[in-house]
Design a protein around this motif. Structure first.
Motif, PDB file in Angstrom:
ATOM      1  N   ARG A 144       0.836  -1.198   0.000  1.00 28.77           N
ATOM      2  CA  ARG A 144       0.000   0.000   0.000  1.00 28.77           C
ATOM      3  C   ARG A 144       0.870   1.246   0.000  1.00 28.77           C
ATOM      4  NH1 ARG A 144      -3.985  -3.354   3.062  1.00 28.77           N
ATOM      5  NH2 ARG A 144      -2.855  -3.053   5.015  1.00 28.77           N
ATOM      6  N   GLU A 145       2.174   1.078   0.340  1.00 26.67           N
ATOM      7  CA  GLU A 145       3.090   2.220   0.376  1.00 26.67           C
ATOM      8  C   GLU A 145       4.400   1.841  -0.308  1.00 26.67           C
ATOM      9  OE1 GLU A 145       2.974   4.381   4.389  1.00 26.67           O
ATOM     10  OE2 GLU A 145       2.542   2.305   4.945  1.00 26.67           O
ATOM     11  N   VAL A 146       5.034   2.846  -0.926  1.00 27.11           N
ATOM     12  CA  VAL A 146       6.368   2.650  -1.494  1.00 27.11           C
ATOM     13  C   VAL A 146       7.312   3.684  -0.886  1.00 27.11           C
ATOM     14  CG1 VAL A 146       7.783   2.526  -3.580  1.00 27.11           C
ATOM     15  CG2 VAL A 146       5.358   1.891  -3.684  1.00 27.11           C
ATOM     16  N   LEU A 147       8.368   3.196  -0.250  1.00 25.03           N
ATOM     17  CA  LEU A 147       9.400   4.090   0.277  1.00 25.03           C
ATOM     18  C   LEU A 147      10.565   4.060  -0.702  1.00 25.03           C
ATOM     19  CD1 LEU A 147       9.879   5.861   2.816  1.00 25.03           C
ATOM     20  CD2 LEU A 147      11.239   3.963   3.737  1.00 25.03           C
ATOM     21  N   VAL A 148      11.038   5.240  -1.103  1.00 22.84           N
ATOM     22  CA  VAL A 148      12.030   5.331  -2.172  1.00 22.84           C
ATOM     23  C   VAL A 148      13.349   5.876  -1.630  1.00 22.84           C
ATOM     24  CG1 VAL A 148      12.558   6.377  -4.404  1.00 22.84           C
ATOM     25  CG2 VAL A 148      10.186   5.796  -3.829  1.00 22.84           C
ATOM     26  N   PRO A 149      14.362   4.998  -1.462  1.00 26.65           N
ATOM     27  CA  PRO A 149      15.688   5.515  -1.112  1.00 26.65           C
ATOM     28  C   PRO A 149      16.272   6.194  -2.347  1.00 26.65           C
ATOM     29  CG  PRO A 149      15.570   3.116  -0.852  1.00 26.65           C
ATOM     30  CD  PRO A 149      14.373   3.550  -1.613  1.00 26.65           C
ATOM     31  N   CYS A 150      16.835   7.371  -2.173  1.00 25.22           N
ATOM     32  CA  CYS A 150      17.442   8.073  -3.301  1.00 25.22           C
ATOM     33  C   CYS A 150      18.835   8.527  -2.918  1.00 25.22           C
ATOM     34  CB  CYS A 150      16.591   9.280  -3.714  1.00 25.22           C
ATOM     35  SG  CYS A 150      17.275  10.125  -5.153  1.00 25.22           S
ATOM     36  N   GLN A 151      19.826   7.818  -3.487  1.00 28.50           N
ATOM     37  CA  GLN A 151      21.211   8.213  -3.265  1.00 28.50           C
ATOM     38  C   GLN A 151      21.368   9.668  -3.701  1.00 28.50           C
ATOM     39  OE1 GLN A 151      23.868   6.201  -5.985  1.00 28.50           O
ATOM     40  NE2 GLN A 151      25.511   6.130  -4.483  1.00 28.50           N
ATOM     41  N   THR A 152      22.090  10.463  -2.914  1.00 30.88           N
ATOM     42  CA  THR A 152      22.240  11.891  -3.248  1.00 30.88           C
ATOM     43  C   THR A 152      23.321  12.072  -4.313  1.00 30.88           C
ATOM     44  OG1 THR A 152      23.586  12.006  -1.243  1.00 30.88           O
ATOM     45  CG2 THR A 152      21.339  12.849  -1.101  1.00 30.88           C
ATOM     46  N   HIS A 153      23.046  11.457  -5.461  1.00 28.75           N
ATOM     47  CA  HIS A 153      23.892  11.499  -6.662  1.00 28.75           C
ATOM     48  C   HIS A 153      22.970  11.750  -7.853  1.00 28.75           C
ATOM     49  CE1 HIS A 153      27.678   8.960  -5.379  1.00 28.75           C
ATOM     50  NE2 HIS A 153      27.300   9.770  -4.428  1.00 28.75           N
ATOM     51  N   PRO A 154      23.513  12.305  -8.939  1.00 27.50           N
ATOM     52  CA  PRO A 154      22.667  12.658 -10.089  1.00 27.50           C
ATOM     53  C   PRO A 154      21.910  11.500 -10.735  1.00 27.50           C
ATOM     54  CG  PRO A 154      24.789  13.770 -10.207  1.00 27.50           C
ATOM     55  CD  PRO A 154      24.890  12.809  -9.077  1.00 27.50           C
ATOM     56  N   TYR A 155      22.533  10.350 -10.981  1.00 29.03           N
ATOM     57  CA  TYR A 155      21.819   9.270 -11.673  1.00 29.03           C
ATOM     58  C   TYR A 155      20.616   8.808 -10.859  1.00 29.03           C
ATOM     59  CZ  TYR A 155      25.889   8.570 -14.797  1.00 29.03           C
ATOM     60  OH  TYR A 155      26.909   8.724 -15.716  1.00 29.03           O
ATOM     61  N   ALA A 156      20.785   8.702  -9.558  1.00 28.42           N
ATOM     62  CA  ALA A 156      19.681   8.222  -8.709  1.00 28.42           C
ATOM     63  C   ALA A 156      18.527   9.231  -8.703  1.00 28.42           C
ATOM     64  CB  ALA A 156      20.176   7.962  -7.290  1.00 28.42           C
ATOM     65  N   TYR A 157      18.879  10.517  -8.663  1.00 33.35           N
ATOM     66  CA  TYR A 157      17.842  11.547  -8.722  1.00 33.35           C
ATOM     67  C   TYR A 157      17.089  11.450 -10.052  1.00 33.35           C
ATOM     68  CZ  TYR A 157      15.719  16.199  -8.757  1.00 33.35           C
ATOM     69  OH  TYR A 157      14.828  17.240  -8.816  1.00 33.35           O
ATOM     70  N   GLY A 158      17.827  11.198 -11.124  1.00 34.27           N
ATOM     71  CA  GLY A 158      17.220  11.092 -12.451  1.00 34.27           C
ATOM     72  C   GLY A 158      16.288   9.901 -12.601  1.00 34.27           C
ATOM     73  N   ALA A 159      16.426   8.908 -11.731  1.00 39.72           N
ATOM     74  CA  ALA A 159      15.608   7.694 -11.832  1.00 39.72           C
ATOM     75  C   ALA A 159      14.223   7.887 -11.219  1.00 39.72           C
ATOM     76  CB  ALA A 159      16.318   6.527 -11.139  1.00 39.72           C
ATOM     77  N   LEU A 160      14.017   8.970 -10.468  1.00 37.72           N
ATOM     78  CA  LEU A 160      12.761   9.138  -9.724  1.00 37.72           C
ATOM     79  C   LEU A 160      11.558   9.303 -10.656  1.00 37.72           C
ATOM     80  CD1 LEU A 160      13.888  11.538  -6.833  1.00 37.72           C
ATOM     81  CD2 LEU A 160      13.506   9.057  -6.742  1.00 37.72           C
ATOM     82  N   GLU A 161      11.755  10.013 -11.750  1.00 38.75           N
ATOM     83  CA  GLU A 161      10.620  10.302 -12.623  1.00 38.75           C
ATOM     84  C   GLU A 161       9.995   9.016 -13.168  1.00 38.75           C
ATOM     85  OE1 GLU A 161       9.573  13.248 -16.390  1.00 38.75           O
ATOM     86  OE2 GLU A 161      11.575  13.257 -15.517  1.00 38.75           O
TER      87      GLU A 161
END
Ligand SMILES: Nc1ncnc2c1ncn2[C@@H]1O[C@H](COP(=O)(O)OP(=O)(O)OP(=O)(O)O)[C@@H](O)[C@H]1O
Ligand SMILES: Nc1ncnc2c1ncn2[C@@H]1O[C@H](COP(=O)(O)OP(=O)(O)OP(=O)(O)O)[C@@H](O)[C@H]1O
Ligand SMILES: [Mg+2]
Ligand SMILES: [Mg+2]
Lengths: 260, 260
Positions: A144-161
């Motif tokens: 029912r929930e998704v928690l998204v770890p996002c490494q504070t690096h550009p490629y990981a940020y770009g994967a969010l969309e």
């Protein structure tokens, strides 16, 4: 009232398994009965909890490939910590994508497999592989929930969309209950410009800022070392940044749940 | 005489894309004509080289899904650096696994697509997604060498066994020419016990020690920052640890090739 939470991000190495093992343990410390489900064929969460992968044990692959022959009660194992149970993975899980391609309802195999046990727990947290394949879709059909770890690096940020788009598509076609619970910045190192830049983007981009947790998980070698010991960091070293940060994430998760 | 090199490791976030972009650039600096092929649907190598992913460009997905309609010459683009060409990726690539499941010879789609261009280059280096799926098998069917980045962390070390087994199976069933070119320790931080421990295991475990490169790639924030700038680190900041370490890997690669 069981919280069913997937931890996902197609980008590899962002701290998904670390989140599952350590947040799961932090929730157990706060008194919750926790089930950790390992849906990654690399079975890192299984070994990160000190559990040996073995062909003799029933595992999550058996449950989704031969549902009539196994029950999740057979597969769930206890760990060294009282409030933490584990549904272990196995490398054979990597074959499921192609094996199930013709099967109707293949996306709901996990959901059906664990339906009879999830109510025994307060918090179910599920690890996923670094892809948006059938295994991750199975997890999204259940959670029912998704928690998204996002490494504070550009490629990981770009994967969010792409990840947010996928979750939206799952919400429309497979599971109307699913929602993003939050984005947790990981591997944060305040001494680096790129780390500060990416944290700043997470906190200001209007697509992500309301989801971004206040406390990032800082880079902390004890987190990596604890996986070698087969223990969550909160049990491996009580006074380190990793333990502090995961306890803070657990607290923020409880606060955010209250606000719904 | 073209070197055909895959960079692979099912474990996510070990530095595969960083290796492809930065080692590719280091080889270009030493005078080699380099083709970088991006076979990861996350298209990080494409954006790491400053190339925008666009639906109007022919990409590697078009080549493997509709081979009769496109040629690799249409897809290959120049980059900002003279000796570096790129065969770009596209998110649609993630659909190839299921789309090609019925097709005979689906593992050879990439090999057939690039057959007419690889001889124009001295060095072809190919990025893979963090999985041992059809996309990675396509790359293994083409490559003669596999370079394995291994983060100096326990989970990444634990992934080597399955990867070596997969390469062995590909060698027997699909491509008899394939061989492991080496293991490059990455994210090395000599101040951490876990980093030193894992490096020590790579250098002493008899399965891996002959493959392990002498120079690890050290943790270096300039490597992550350079990806934000869409540039290889060797062009982003000439005097940093990242540039030094990738140039050293390029030199060791040449030395090891000589010994064959
Ligand atoms: N905050 C942190 N500081 C230092 N090391 C970390 C941190 N979080 C995770 N690690 C370590 O970094 C590596 C990558 O993290 P992890 O394996 O949890 O990522 P993942 O997203 O699950 O990777 P995959 O995509 O392969 O599933 C592991 O060795 C882990 O122990
Ligand atoms: N030696 C290094 N020091 C610091 N940062 C690095 C280093 N190597 C790579 N990085 C950064 O760490 C992140 C992970 O590396 P990278 O994306 O290259 O790994 P990958 O194996 O290609 O991941 P995936 O499994 O998602 O394809 C990226 O943001 C990259 O820029
Ligand atoms: Mg993981
Ligand atoms: Mg990559």
């Amino acid at each position: 009232n069981t919280r069913l939470m997937a931890v996902a991000n197609e980008k590899g190495g962002v701290g998904k398994t670390a989140m599952v093992v350590n947040l799961g343990a932090a929730m157990a410390i706060t008194g919750k009965k926790v089930l950790i489900v390992d849906m990654d064929p690399q079975h890192n969460a299984t070994s990160g909890l000190g559990v040996k992968v073995s062909d003799d044990m029933v595992n999550v692959y058996n449950l989704i490939s031969e549902p009539a022959d196994h029950s999740s009660l057979d597969a769930i194992v206890e760990t060294s910590w009282e409030n933490i149970h584990l549904l272990p993975s196995h490398p054979d899980l990597s074959g499921a994508e192609v094996e199930l391609v013709e099967e109707d309802g293949r996306e709901n195999r996990l959901k059906e497999a664990v339906a009879d046990v999830i109510n025994n727990y307060d918090f179910v947290i599920i690890d996923t592989p670094p892809s948006l394949s059938l295994l991750t879709i199975n997890v999204f059909a259940l959670a029912r929930e998704v928690l998204v770890p996002c490494q504070t690096h550009p490629y990981a940020y770009g994967a969010l969309e792409a990840l947010f788009d996928t979750i939206e598509a799952v919400k429309e076609d497979i599971n109307p209950d699913i929602a993003v619970a939050g984005i947790v910045p990981t591997f944060f190192d305040g001494r680096t410009r790129v780390g500060r830049d990416i944290l700043d983007r997470l906190q200001s981009d209007k697509r992500y800022r309301d989801y971004t947790f206040a406390t990032p998980i800082r880079v902390n070698t004890d987190i990596a070392a604890s996986s070698d010991a087969g223990k969550p960091v909160v049990f491996y070293k009580k006074s380190c940044n990793g333990t502090h940060d995961y306890m803070a994430v657990a607290a923020e998760l409880a606060r955010r749940d209250g606000k719904k």
